[in-house]
Motif scaffolding. Structure first.
Motif, PDB file in Angstrom:
ATOM      1  N   LYS A 183      47.201  76.029  25.863  1.00  0.00           N
ATOM      2  CA  LYS A 183      48.282  76.663  26.340  1.00  0.00           C
ATOM      3  C   LYS A 183      49.517  76.293  25.816  1.00  0.00           C
ATOM      4  CE  LYS A 183      46.030  77.233  30.716  1.00  0.00           C
ATOM      5  NZ  LYS A 183      46.315  77.082  32.456  1.00  0.00           N
ATOM      6  N   LEU A 184      50.387  77.172  25.702  1.00  0.00           N
ATOM      7  CA  LEU A 184      51.869  76.964  25.294  1.00  0.00           C
ATOM      8  C   LEU A 184      52.144  76.673  23.730  1.00  0.00           C
ATOM      9  CD1 LEU A 184      53.380  75.381  28.417  1.00  0.00           C
ATOM     10  CD2 LEU A 184      53.217  77.690  27.816  1.00  0.00           C
ATOM     11  N   MET A 185      50.867  76.836  22.874  1.00  0.00           N
ATOM     12  CA  MET A 185      50.880  76.308  21.419  1.00  0.00           C
ATOM     13  C   MET A 185      49.938  77.713  21.066  1.00  0.00           C
ATOM     14  SD  MET A 185      51.155  74.138  18.868  1.00  0.00           S
ATOM     15  CE  MET A 185      51.532  72.434  19.335  1.00  0.00           C
ATOM     16  N   PRO A 186      50.546  78.461  19.955  1.00  0.00           N
ATOM     17  CA  PRO A 186      49.618  79.173  19.239  1.00  0.00           C
ATOM     18  C   PRO A 186      48.305  78.504  18.576  1.00  0.00           C
ATOM     19  CG  PRO A 186      51.967  79.510  18.467  1.00  0.00           C
ATOM     20  CD  PRO A 186      51.820  78.040  19.285  1.00  0.00           C
ATOM     21  N   GLN A 187      47.310  79.353  18.223  1.00  0.00           N
ATOM     22  CA  GLN A 187      46.182  79.002  17.833  1.00  0.00           C
ATOM     23  C   GLN A 187      46.034  78.843  15.966  1.00  0.00           C
ATOM     24  OE1 GLN A 187      43.588  77.507  19.505  1.00  0.00           O
ATOM     25  NE2 GLN A 187      45.309  77.687  21.103  1.00  0.00           N
ATOM     26  N   ASP A 188      47.030  79.918  15.615  1.00  0.00           N
ATOM     27  CA  ASP A 188      46.969  80.035  14.379  1.00  0.00           C
ATOM     28  C   ASP A 188      47.796  78.997  13.475  1.00  0.00           C
ATOM     29  OD1 ASP A 188      49.812  81.738  13.403  1.00  0.00           O
ATOM     30  OD2 ASP A 188      49.135  81.851  15.337  1.00  0.00           O
ATOM     31  N   ARG A 228      69.169  80.993  16.413  1.00  0.00           N
ATOM     32  CA  ARG A 228      67.895  81.422  16.574  1.00  0.00           C
ATOM     33  C   ARG A 228      67.575  82.299  17.417  1.00  0.00           C
ATOM     34  NH1 ARG A 228      62.810  82.389  14.373  1.00  0.00           N
ATOM     35  NH2 ARG A 228      61.136  81.570  15.540  1.00  0.00           N
ATOM     36  N   LEU A 229      68.129  82.122  18.857  1.00  0.00           N
ATOM     37  CA  LEU A 229      67.808  82.728  20.096  1.00  0.00           C
ATOM     38  C   LEU A 229      68.363  84.063  19.920  1.00  0.00           C
ATOM     39  CD1 LEU A 229      67.802  79.840  22.527  1.00  0.00           C
ATOM     40  CD2 LEU A 229      66.012  81.365  22.025  1.00  0.00           C
ATOM     41  N   GLN A 230      69.342  84.559  18.952  1.00  0.00           N
ATOM     42  CA  GLN A 230      69.909  85.785  18.717  1.00  0.00           C
ATOM     43  C   GLN A 230      68.986  86.715  18.482  1.00  0.00           C
ATOM     44  OE1 GLN A 230      73.611  85.474  16.454  1.00  0.00           O
ATOM     45  NE2 GLN A 230      74.364  83.802  17.737  1.00  0.00           N
ATOM     46  N   THR A 231      67.965  86.372  17.777  1.00  0.00           N
ATOM     47  CA  THR A 231      67.057  87.249  17.102  1.00  0.00           C
ATOM     48  C   THR A 231      65.711  86.899  17.742  1.00  0.00           C
ATOM     49  OG1 THR A 231      66.581  85.698  15.166  1.00  0.00           O
ATOM     50  CG2 THR A 231      68.361  87.442  15.117  1.00  0.00           C
ATOM     51  N   SER A 232      65.330  85.988  18.529  1.00  0.00           N
ATOM     52  CA  SER A 232      64.027  85.774  18.983  1.00  0.00           C
ATOM     53  C   SER A 232      64.166  85.337  20.652  1.00  0.00           C
ATOM     54  CB  SER A 232      63.482  84.376  18.347  1.00  0.00           C
ATOM     55  OG  SER A 232      62.215  83.887  18.702  1.00  0.00           O
ATOM     56  N   SER A 233      62.995  86.093  21.037  1.00  0.00           N
ATOM     57  CA  SER A 233      63.182  85.611  22.679  1.00  0.00           C
ATOM     58  C   SER A 233      62.762  84.201  23.236  1.00  0.00           C
ATOM     59  CB  SER A 233      61.953  86.539  23.237  1.00  0.00           C
ATOM     60  OG  SER A 233      62.008  87.942  23.089  1.00  0.00           O
ATOM     61  N   TYR A 234      62.016  83.587  22.338  1.00  0.00           N
ATOM     62  CA  TYR A 234      62.015  82.026  22.426  1.00  0.00           C
ATOM     63  C   TYR A 234      62.102  81.493  21.152  1.00  0.00           C
ATOM     64  CZ  TYR A 234      60.317  83.491  27.173  1.00  0.00           C
ATOM     65  OH  TYR A 234      60.253  84.073  28.232  1.00  0.00           O
ATOM     66  N   GLU A 276      58.279  85.429  20.127  1.00  0.00           N
ATOM     67  CA  GLU A 276      58.443  86.118  21.224  1.00  0.00           C
ATOM     68  C   GLU A 276      57.561  85.504  22.432  1.00  0.00           C
ATOM     69  OE1 GLU A 276      60.153  88.995  21.550  1.00  0.00           O
ATOM     70  OE2 GLU A 276      60.643  87.918  19.649  1.00  0.00           O
ATOM     71  N   ASP A 277      56.780  84.285  22.324  1.00  0.00           N
ATOM     72  CA  ASP A 277      56.065  83.693  23.465  1.00  0.00           C
ATOM     73  C   ASP A 277      56.819  82.455  23.532  1.00  0.00           C
ATOM     74  OD1 ASP A 277      54.006  85.625  23.625  1.00  0.00           O
ATOM     75  OD2 ASP A 277      53.094  84.682  21.939  1.00  0.00           O
ATOM     76  N   TYR A 278      56.851  81.936  24.947  1.00  0.00           N
ATOM     77  CA  TYR A 278      57.240  80.811  25.479  1.00  0.00           C
ATOM     78  C   TYR A 278      56.422  79.673  25.245  1.00  0.00           C
ATOM     79  CZ  TYR A 278      58.327  77.486  29.628  1.00  0.00           C
ATOM     80  OH  TYR A 278      58.565  76.372  30.194  1.00  0.00           O
ATOM     81  N   SER A 279      56.790  78.521  24.606  1.00  0.00           N
ATOM     82  CA  SER A 279      55.866  77.437  24.304  1.00  0.00           C
ATOM     83  C   SER A 279      56.454  76.044  24.568  1.00  0.00           C
ATOM     84  CB  SER A 279      55.983  77.396  22.808  1.00  0.00           C
ATOM     85  OG  SER A 279      57.074  77.043  22.140  1.00  0.00           O
ATOM     86  N   ILE A 280      55.805  75.006  24.344  1.00  0.00           N
ATOM     87  CA  ILE A 280      56.244  73.679  24.510  1.00  0.00           C
ATOM     88  C   ILE A 280      57.331  73.290  23.680  1.00  0.00           C
ATOM     89  CG2 ILE A 280      53.918  72.753  24.949  1.00  0.00           C
ATOM     90  CD1 ILE A 280      53.963  71.771  22.239  1.00  0.00           C
ATOM     91  N   LYS A 337      67.106  82.032  31.593  1.00  0.00           N
ATOM     92  CA  LYS A 337      65.687  82.628  31.582  1.00  0.00           C
ATOM     93  C   LYS A 337      64.688  81.680  32.171  1.00  0.00           C
ATOM     94  CE  LYS A 337      64.149  84.060  28.051  1.00  0.00           C
ATOM     95  NZ  LYS A 337      63.794  85.116  26.747  1.00  0.00           N
ATOM     96  N   ILE A 338      64.758  80.586  31.339  1.00  0.00           N
ATOM     97  CA  ILE A 338      63.722  79.543  31.564  1.00  0.00           C
ATOM     98  C   ILE A 338      63.794  78.705  32.764  1.00  0.00           C
ATOM     99  CG2 ILE A 338      62.812  77.399  30.712  1.00  0.00           C
ATOM    100  CD1 ILE A 338      63.129  78.475  27.793  1.00  0.00           C
TER     101      ILE A 338
END
Length: 226
Positions: A81-86, A143-149, A153-157, A188-189
């Protein structure tokens, strides 16, 4: 079951928030930093560096993990969780996690020390660490001006790690004026239920109250002398 050794600090909250976000059962053991419990032999067997947080994974042969960033990575990889697999996605998360570990944390931590705790006020030193912290905040904001997180786009550690420090900006005497994307991300967080729960493990004195603030500063000054 996980045992979390922690205290009410930005690094401590990284671990409790991550455990709450992942829905992992854990036992909370709060150490009194002002009493030096983190330096006692029993705890040094868990974390030889005598700092918090640390975890012990009883499902993995009582495996101990210290250093907050290492804890986040361990939990993310164990529970998926909270970490991409790729590889690419994981690398982006790790980059922003290391940005906090190597930049925001050390610089803001020194701003805290010299602005709040150090017995001698040295304006040039305070300004140096506050300015560098603010500069790093600017990197996050861009960075956050162009990215949700932070990692996409996904919330992470990576978000957890940086958020736990940025939320304490006022304690370091650093303002967020003009950093609108960072402020929106912070808000938001902060509304996430798991984040609210993690911030209560343990709860921290209201630093806006004079008596609580004085006690907190006194305890921190005692730790500087250890």
């Amino acid at each position: 079951m996980i045992t979390l050794y922690t205290a009410a600090t930005p690094n401590g909250y990284k671990a409790s928030i991550a455990l709450e976000e992942m829905g992992v059962p854990y036992e909370l053991k709060v150490l009194s930093l002002s009493d030096g419990e983190q330096k006692k032999d029993a705890y040094l067997k868990v974390n030889p560096n005598g700092r918090i947080p640390a975890i012990v994974d009883h499902e993995n042969g009582d495996f101990a993990v210290f250093e907050s960033g290492a804890i986040l990575v361990y939990l993310a990889e164990k529970y998926g969780k909270l970490m991409p697999q790729d590889a690419k996605g994981r690398s982006v998360v790790m980059q922003w996690l290391m940005f906090q570990m190597g930049g925001v944390g050390p610089m803001q931590g020194q701003a805290n020390v010299f602005y709040r705790y150090f017995p001698e006020k040295i304006p040039a030193v305070i300004e140096r660490y506050q300015n560098e912290t603010r500069r790093l905040y600017g990197v996050l904001d861009k960075r956050l001006q162009t990215s949700s997180y932070l990692a996409g786009e996904d919330y992470s550690i990576a978000d957890i790690a940086n958020w736990c420090w940025v939320r304490a900006h006022a304690w370091a005497g650093v303002e967020l004026d003009g950093l609108d994307a960072l402020k929106a991300w912070l808000d938001k967080i902060g509304k996430r239920e798991a984040v609210k729960a993690g911030l209560n493990k343990p709860s921290r004195p209201d630093l806006g109250q004079k008596d609580a603030s004085e006690k907190f500063v006194k305890a921190a000054q005692q730790m500087l002398q250890r």
